[in-house]
Write a protein that holds these residues in place. Structure first.
Motif, PDB file in Angstrom:
ATOM      1  N   THR A   1       4.625  -5.190 -10.665  1.00  0.00           N
ATOM      2  CA  THR A   1       4.450  -4.575  -9.352  1.00  0.00           C
ATOM      3  C   THR A   1       4.948  -3.138  -9.343  1.00  0.00           C
ATOM      4  OG1 THR A   1       6.588  -5.419  -8.573  1.00  0.00           O
ATOM      5  CG2 THR A   1       4.652  -6.762  -8.113  1.00  0.00           C
ATOM      6  N   THR A   2       4.294  -2.327  -8.551  1.00  0.00           N
ATOM      7  CA  THR A   2       4.691  -0.935  -8.316  1.00  0.00           C
ATOM      8  C   THR A   2       4.726  -0.712  -6.819  1.00  0.00           C
ATOM      9  OG1 THR A   2       3.655  -0.179 -10.380  1.00  0.00           O
ATOM     10  CG2 THR A   2       4.103   1.483  -8.692  1.00  0.00           C
ATOM     11  N   VAL A   3       5.876  -0.257  -6.310  1.00  0.00           N
ATOM     12  CA  VAL A   3       6.058  -0.022  -4.883  1.00  0.00           C
ATOM     13  C   VAL A   3       6.383   1.452  -4.661  1.00  0.00           C
ATOM     14  CG1 VAL A   3       7.353  -0.630  -2.803  1.00  0.00           C
ATOM     15  CG2 VAL A   3       6.930  -2.368  -4.571  1.00  0.00           C
ATOM     16  N   VAL A   4       5.546   2.139  -3.892  1.00  0.00           N
ATOM     17  CA  VAL A   4       5.765   3.548  -3.585  1.00  0.00           C
ATOM     18  C   VAL A   4       6.101   3.670  -2.104  1.00  0.00           C
ATOM     19  CG1 VAL A   4       4.815   5.877  -3.657  1.00  0.00           C
ATOM     20  CG2 VAL A   4       4.097   4.191  -5.367  1.00  0.00           C
ATOM     21  N   THR A   5       7.248   4.280  -1.815  1.00  0.00           N
ATOM     22  CA  THR A   5       7.713   4.454  -0.444  1.00  0.00           C
ATOM     23  C   THR A   5       7.607   5.922  -0.041  1.00  0.00           C
ATOM     24  OG1 THR A   5       9.287   2.639  -0.727  1.00  0.00           O
ATOM     25  CG2 THR A   5       9.648   4.119   1.136  1.00  0.00           C
ATOM     26  N   GLY A   6       7.061   6.163   1.157  1.00  0.00           N
ATOM     27  CA  GLY A   6       6.918   7.529   1.629  1.00  0.00           C
ATOM     28  C   GLY A   6       7.115   7.637   3.121  1.00  0.00           C
ATOM     29  N   ASP A   7       6.760   8.793   3.660  1.00  0.00           N
ATOM     30  CA  ASP A   7       6.931   9.082   5.081  1.00  0.00           C
ATOM     31  C   ASP A   7       6.280   8.056   6.000  1.00  0.00           C
ATOM     32  OD1 ASP A   7       8.496  11.331   5.682  1.00  0.00           O
ATOM     33  OD2 ASP A   7       6.942  12.690   4.969  1.00  0.00           O
ATOM     34  N   HIS A   8       5.100   7.572   5.595  1.00  0.00           N
ATOM     35  CA  HIS A   8       4.280   6.778   6.514  1.00  0.00           C
ATOM     36  C   HIS A   8       4.289   5.285   6.221  1.00  0.00           C
ATOM     37  CE1 HIS A   8       3.142  10.671   7.811  1.00  0.00           C
ATOM     38  NE2 HIS A   8       2.306  10.924   6.817  1.00  0.00           N
ATOM     39  N   GLY A   9       5.021   4.856   5.179  1.00  0.00           N
ATOM     40  CA  GLY A   9       5.040   3.438   4.841  1.00  0.00           C
ATOM     41  C   GLY A   9       5.154   3.232   3.350  1.00  0.00           C
TER      42      GLY A   9
END
Length: 337
Positions: free
Chosen positions: A226-234
């Protein structure tokens, strides 16, 4: 147009899959294979199988696929470069930075095309994730976290979990964010009685300040990718085992429950699982290398990409030994940008 003549080096657990794809790849013909142990998986199926590289080169090749043990990448790869044979090299590029630099330099000096087989770049979920990041769906990216766990693969004997598995995550993280690592801290463990590490926990930083976190091991009965990318919008979550991509949006609806609102940093928004066209990644990887040789776009990992992954992996290993955050050398500083 005549089919490109391809030679395959290595008929082991990975090589047999390359052989399967090359047999049906439009515009190519698998004309010979090299493996001193012979064709134990019956992957060659009638094509000549030779025991040394000179014999394979005499067959006449337009390009080669190098799918042998990592420690053989440099000696065989430099010979292929000197012979003018374009080569798709299974990841990692090499087992240590010096070997990786020499191998990259050999192809550069000879002006021979080459690429590194980072198959995750052709996973449909990660392709879609990268496109959405480039389109700004998450806004500023804060962090990238990966999990790559599962049982020990008996095919691997010459390197540990960092160079075999973690290099996937190091490369895909740099690729989806279009940046590089600047530093990394890590801890490793040896739990299986083998000489190489079988568990890694690493915390890194990219050139744009993005924080990365990687959990990689060979000691879990649960296989995760799994790869999880977190940013400003979610967040965007890619499961590369199923090639699924899911978007968890930050919500715009205010939480009325006061105690819950105080606990949560952002509210929960809509959750969307995208329909992603799913082509087998190994087929797409081979199509990309073939197309590059025919003068089309370059979509494979370059040798510089492969060198950066090796440098980041080596920094992880150093960091795990000295307990300190370790700088990842830049390719510009190495004169290889």
């Amino acid at each position: 147009m005549n089919a490109l003549r391809v030679g395959l080096i290595g008929l082991g657990r990975m090589g047999r899959h390359h052989a399967r794809v090359l047999r049906t790849l439009d515009g190519t013909e698998l004309v010979g294979a090299l493996d001193p142990h012979g064709d134990r998986y019956r992957a060659a199926d009638g094509i000549p199988v030779v025991a040394d590289l000179d014999a394979l080169l005499r067959i006449g090749l337009d390009y080669a696929v190098l799918a042998c043990p990592t420690l053989l990448h440099e000696p065989l790869g430099t010979t292929l470069a000197a012979a003018g044979v374009p080569t798709l090299i299974e990841k990692p590029l090499a087992g240590d930075p010096d070997s990786a630099r020499r191998l990259a330099q050999a192809f550069h000096t000879a002006a021979v095309p080459a690429a590194v087989g980072y198959i995750e770049r052709f996973n449909p979920a990660l392709i879609a994730l990268r496109q959405r990041l480039e389109a700004g769906q998450l806004g500023d990216v804060f962090s990238v976290a990966t999990r790559r766990t599962g049982p020990y693969p008996v095919r691997i004997t010459d390197v540990g979990v960092i160079h075999d598995l973690a290099t996937h995550d190091l490369d895909l993280t740099a690729w989806i964010t279009n940046t590089r690592y600047t530093s990394i801290a890590a801890r490793t463990a040896h739990r299986s009685g083998r000489p190489h590490e079988d568990l890694l926990a690493a915390l890194g930083q990219l050139t744009d300040g993005t924080i990365t976190h990687h959990q990689v091991n060979w000691v879990s009965p649960l296989k995760e990718r799994t790869t999880v990318v977190t940013g400003d919008h979610g967040i965007l979550v890619a499961d590369t085992l199923t090639a699924d991509l899911t978007y968890w949006a930050n919500g715009s609806t205010r939480t009325q429950w006061e105690a819950l609102a105080a606990f949560r940093g952002v509210t929960e928004g809509d959750v969307t699982r995208y329909a992603v066209p799913k082509q087998e990644p190994l087929v797409a990887e081979h199509e990309a290398f073939r197309d590059m040789l025919l003068g089309h776009s370059h979509r494979n990992a370059t040798l510089h990409d492969g060198l950066h992954a090796v440098l980041a992996a080596h920094a992880s290993l150093q960091a795990s030994r000295n307990g300190a955050t370790t700088v990842v050398p830049s390719l510009i500083d190495l004169g290889a940008a």
